[in-house]
Design a protein around this motif. Structure first.
Motif, PDB file in Angstrom:
ATOM      1  N   VAL A  62     -34.358   5.999   0.414  1.00  0.00           N
ATOM      2  CA  VAL A  62     -34.022   4.789  -0.336  1.00  0.00           C
ATOM      3  C   VAL A  62     -35.037   4.680  -1.466  1.00  0.00           C
ATOM      4  N   LEU A  63     -34.610   4.273  -2.662  1.00  0.00           N
ATOM      5  CA  LEU A  63     -35.535   4.246  -3.792  1.00  0.00           C
ATOM      6  C   LEU A  63     -36.535   3.106  -3.699  1.00  0.00           C
ATOM      7  N   ASN A  64     -36.039   1.880  -3.557  1.00  0.00           N
ATOM      8  CA  ASN A  64     -36.904   0.696  -3.489  1.00  0.00           C
ATOM      9  C   ASN A  64     -36.457  -0.218  -2.358  1.00  0.00           C
ATOM     10  N   GLY A  65     -37.406  -0.860  -1.706  1.00  0.00           N
ATOM     11  CA  GLY A  65     -37.103  -1.822  -0.649  1.00  0.00           C
ATOM     12  C   GLY A  65     -37.438  -1.295   0.718  1.00  0.00           C
ATOM     13  N   HIS A  66     -38.516  -1.808   1.296  1.00  0.00           N
ATOM     14  CA  HIS A  66     -38.892  -1.446   2.662  1.00  0.00           C
ATOM     15  C   HIS A  66     -38.154  -2.363   3.638  1.00  0.00           C
ATOM     16  N   MET A  67     -37.439  -1.761   4.578  1.00  0.00           N
ATOM     17  CA  MET A  67     -36.707  -2.519   5.593  1.00  0.00           C
ATOM     18  C   MET A  67     -37.422  -2.387   6.932  1.00  0.00           C
ATOM     19  N   LEU A  68     -37.492  -3.489   7.677  1.00  0.00           N
ATOM     20  CA  LEU A  68     -38.183  -3.514   8.964  1.00  0.00           C
ATOM     21  C   LEU A  68     -37.233  -4.000  10.047  1.00  0.00           C
ATOM     22  N   SER A  69     -37.247  -3.322  11.169  1.00  0.00           N
ATOM     23  CA  SER A  69     -36.566  -3.796  12.376  1.00  0.00           C
ATOM     24  C   SER A  69     -37.640  -4.341  13.296  1.00  0.00           C
ATOM     25  N   ILE A  70     -37.594  -5.656  13.559  1.00  0.00           N
ATOM     26  CA  ILE A  70     -38.701  -6.364  14.199  1.00  0.00           C
ATOM     27  C   ILE A  70     -38.230  -7.060  15.467  1.00  0.00           C
ATOM     28  N   ALA A  71     -39.018  -6.946  16.521  1.00  0.00           N
ATOM     29  CA  ALA A  71     -38.789  -7.708  17.752  1.00  0.00           C
ATOM     30  C   ALA A  71     -40.065  -8.481  18.071  1.00  0.00           C
ATOM     31  N   VAL A  72     -39.904  -9.750  18.440  1.00  0.00           N
ATOM     32  CA  VAL A  72     -41.046 -10.642  18.638  1.00  0.00           C
ATOM     33  C   VAL A  72     -40.949 -11.321  19.996  1.00  0.00           C
ATOM     34  N   GLN A  73     -42.062 -11.315  20.720  1.00  0.00           N
ATOM     35  CA  GLN A  73     -42.186 -12.128  21.927  1.00  0.00           C
ATOM     36  C   GLN A  73     -42.868 -13.433  21.539  1.00  0.00           C
ATOM     37  N   LEU A  74     -42.155 -14.537  21.659  1.00  0.00           N
ATOM     38  CA  LEU A  74     -42.690 -15.843  21.293  1.00  0.00           C
ATOM     39  C   LEU A  74     -43.483 -16.452  22.439  1.00  0.00           C
ATOM     40  N   GLU A  75     -44.449 -17.285  22.097  1.00  0.00           N
ATOM     41  CA  GLU A  75     -45.175 -18.036  23.138  1.00  0.00           C
ATOM     42  C   GLU A  75     -44.320 -19.162  23.682  1.00  0.00           C
ATOM     43  N   LYS A  76     -43.673 -19.886  22.809  1.00  0.00           N
ATOM     44  CA  LYS A  76     -42.740 -20.945  23.187  1.00  0.00           C
ATOM     45  C   LYS A  76     -41.333 -20.407  23.003  1.00  0.00           C
TER      46      LYS A  76
END
Length: 351
Positions: free
Chosen positions: A239-253
């Motif tokens: 891809v020329l421009n644009g970083h894409m992230l696949s994110i998973a988060v464990q929340l405290e609440k």
């Protein structure tokens, strides 16, 4: 607003060229000086630079004589942007700061320094007070501010509303990073065409560490970093421009996808009322369409300064997962540094 005279260090490189492009017709900043390596010094910028931007080289910089990156040759500027390679940035940026010339750097060298702000204005504008602890000059006229790694920017922009509303226990992410992030000449074509490279050297430690400083809180002038683990996998994609992230988060609440999406959509930028020229009107764009965001469609939104978020959903492993994406050479590099400078003008650190 007064117009400030700006120098650019590393002006012939990819980041330096992006600075030049973004500073064209800037309301507050005027390019006064360009610095590069000894082999470029003394030449006109047109002679020295292999111009790779998608617009013609601006005429007002093409004839500027390139200088050595030494503070003694930049006495006519109010501050400098640094697009220097990390191999030389430590000494050069310190010399400028010691000479009383503020440095706003895109290099990694001072990001972990406990007195140097690692700054994303919408996330941690209060961190600029860390400048007061720096000792480059007795009168405080010389200092260094850095902007983060190009992945850390969309990551922390998306984490900030979650951290404030729900708290965070842990984060796991995979970055799909555009080839422009490798600079020029970048990744060999035989490595990246029709391929994905599953490792980018040096990236993962920065992605894991920098958001913790960015989300840290000042206590009596001392920054206490956020305290949760980040597991990062950095990959390069065609891809020329644009970083894409696949994110998973464990929340405290614990919160479900709709609550998280609501928090993201209702988040208000703390610099929204400052009217900074490079600040996006809508720093976060949260999509409901599962096919968005996409780098080709959304990397340039809000002049490349917006972070796009999509596919917010409940996770079967951690609390929540989503996609985030931002333009890596604008929001994640030169544009972010210019926004930092604008905030520093408003807060009277650049005078």
């Amino acid at each position: 607003m007064a117009q400030f005279k700006v120098g650019i260090l590393g002006a012939t490189g990819a980041v330096g060229q992006k600075f030049i492009r973004l500073l064209q017709n800037h309301e507050w900043f005027k390019i006064e000086a360009l610095g590069a390596s000894e082999r470029s010094a003394g030449k006109s910028y047109k002679q020295a630079a292999n111009w790779i931007e998608s617009i013609p080289m601006p005429e007002d910089v093409s004839g500027i004589e390139v200088r050595n990156c030494t503070a003694s040759e930049f006495g006519d500027v109010d501050f400098v942007f640094s697009g220097l390679d990390s191999s030389v940035a430590t000494e050069v940026e310190a010399d400028f700061a010691k000479a009383g010339i503020p440095v706003i750097s895109n290099a990694k060298n001072y990001r972990t320094d406990p007195t140097v702000p690692l700054l994303v204005p919408e996330v941690n504008p209060d961190h600029i007070s860390m400048i007061d602890k720096q000792t480059f000059t007795e009168d405080g006229s010389g200092w260094i501010v850095t902007n983060p790694n190009c992945v850390a920017v969309p990551l922390v922009m998306s984490l900030k509303p979650l951290y404030d509303n729900f708290g965070i226990k842990s984060v796991i992410l995979t970055s799909m990073q555009a080839i422009s992030g490798a600079g020029y000449p970048g990744v060999p074509s035989l490595d990246i065409l029709g391929n994905v490279v599953p490792f980018i050297g040096g990236e993962e430690p920065k992605i894991a560490a920098e958001p913790l400083k960015l989300l840290g809180r000042l206590n009596d002038g001392v920054l206490q970093h956020a305290d949760f683990p980040i597991q990062a996998t950095a990959t390069r994609v065609p891809v020329l421009n644009g970083h894409m992230l696949s994110i998973a988060v464990q929340l405290e609440k614990e919160a479900d996808a709709e609550e998280v999406k609501k928090a993201l959509k209702e988040w208000k930028s703390p610099i929204g009322d400052l009217k900074l020229p490079s600040a996006p009107n809508f720093p976060l764009n949260v999509f409901d369409d599962d096919f968005y965001p996409q780098p080709r469609l959304h990397a340039d939104s809000q002049k490349g300064m917006q972070t796009a978020i999509g596919r917010v959903r409940n996770s079967n492993v951690l609390s929540i997962s989503y996609i985030a994406m931002a333009h890596n050479t604008i929001r994640g590099a030169a544009g972010g540094a210019i926004l930092n400078a604008e905030l520093l003008v408003k807060k009277n650190y650049i005078k």
